[in-house]
Design a protein around this motif. Sequence first.
Motif, short mmCIF file in Angstrom:
data_model
loop_
_atom_site.label_atom_id
_atom_site.label_comp_id
_atom_site.label_asym_id
_atom_site.label_seq_id
_atom_site.Cartn_x
_atom_site.Cartn_y
_atom_site.Cartn_z
N GLY A 112 -36.02 -9.09 18.28
CA GLY A 112 -34.70 -9.24 17.24
C GLY A 112 -33.97 -11.08 17.99
N CYS A 113 -34.08 -11.09 19.03
CA CYS A 113 -33.84 -12.63 19.50
C CYS A 113 -34.90 -12.91 19.53
CB CYS A 113 -33.40 -11.95 20.97
SG CYS A 113 -32.32 -13.33 21.94
N HIS A 114 -36.05 -12.94 19.16
CA HIS A 114 -37.08 -13.78 19.62
C HIS A 114 -37.76 -14.58 18.19
CE1 HIS A 114 -39.96 -12.55 23.21
NE2 HIS A 114 -38.64 -13.66 22.84
N LYS A 115 -37.47 -13.66 17.14
CA LYS A 115 -37.14 -14.01 15.52
C LYS A 115 -36.16 -14.84 14.89
CE LYS A 115 -39.37 -10.38 13.66
NZ LYS A 115 -40.36 -11.08 12.32
N THR A 116 -34.57 -14.59 15.40
CA THR A 116 -33.45 -15.46 15.87
C THR A 116 -33.67 -17.44 16.14
OG1 THR A 116 -32.26 -13.83 15.60
CG2 THR A 116 -31.27 -15.73 16.50
N ALA A 117 -34.66 -17.03 17.46
CA ALA A 117 -34.93 -17.70 18.47
C ALA A 117 -35.98 -18.65 17.06
CB ALA A 117 -35.25 -18.16 19.78
N LYS A 118 -36.30 -18.37 16.61
CA LYS A 118 -38.00 -18.49 16.38
C LYS A 118 -37.69 -19.52 15.13
CE LYS A 118 -42.82 -18.83 15.73
NZ LYS A 118 -43.08 -18.67 17.37
N LYS A 119 -36.62 -18.77 14.02
CA LYS A 119 -35.87 -19.64 13.18
C LYS A 119 -34.83 -20.82 13.78
CE LYS A 119 -34.40 -15.23 10.44
NZ LYS A 119 -33.47 -14.62 9.67
N ASP A 120 -34.69 -20.80 14.92
CA ASP A 120 -33.86 -21.89 15.20
C ASP A 120 -35.02 -23.02 15.96
OD1 ASP A 120 -31.36 -20.60 14.88
OD2 ASP A 120 -31.47 -20.01 16.63
#
Length: 127
Positions: free
Chosen positions: A106-114
């Motif tokens: 979940g955190c990695h997906k958010t980071a990827k979007k950023d």
Amino acid sequence: MRRILITLLALCALGTAATALAGSPPDALRLEPPKGMEAAKSPVDFPHGRHTGAVADCTACHHTWDGKAEIKACGSAGCHDQPGKKGETAYYTAFHAKDTNRSCLGCHKTAKKDGKPAPVSCKQCHK
């Protein structure tokens, strides 16, 4: 002047001792399921040291930690110690829930979007 120097040295020594007693977080960990639980994929070598500066504080991941007690592994009794893929206490969920920043994925997906580099595919973590 000598007393001040001795006092400062004593305070530095106490600070160093306190840090050593408290311990510092490990730079790397191997994430494996608890005994008696099987995983479908290989264990993950987790670069813990790389993550300590990337999150606001330790409770971002260690969400039940009170800031004083020893931090337990994710698969410890009462945390994410259940087999399967469903429910908050499932070991799998701690790392793979897509809808929360309290899981790795979940955190990695958010980071990827950023626009930040973060692994999101199975093979990037499970070598």
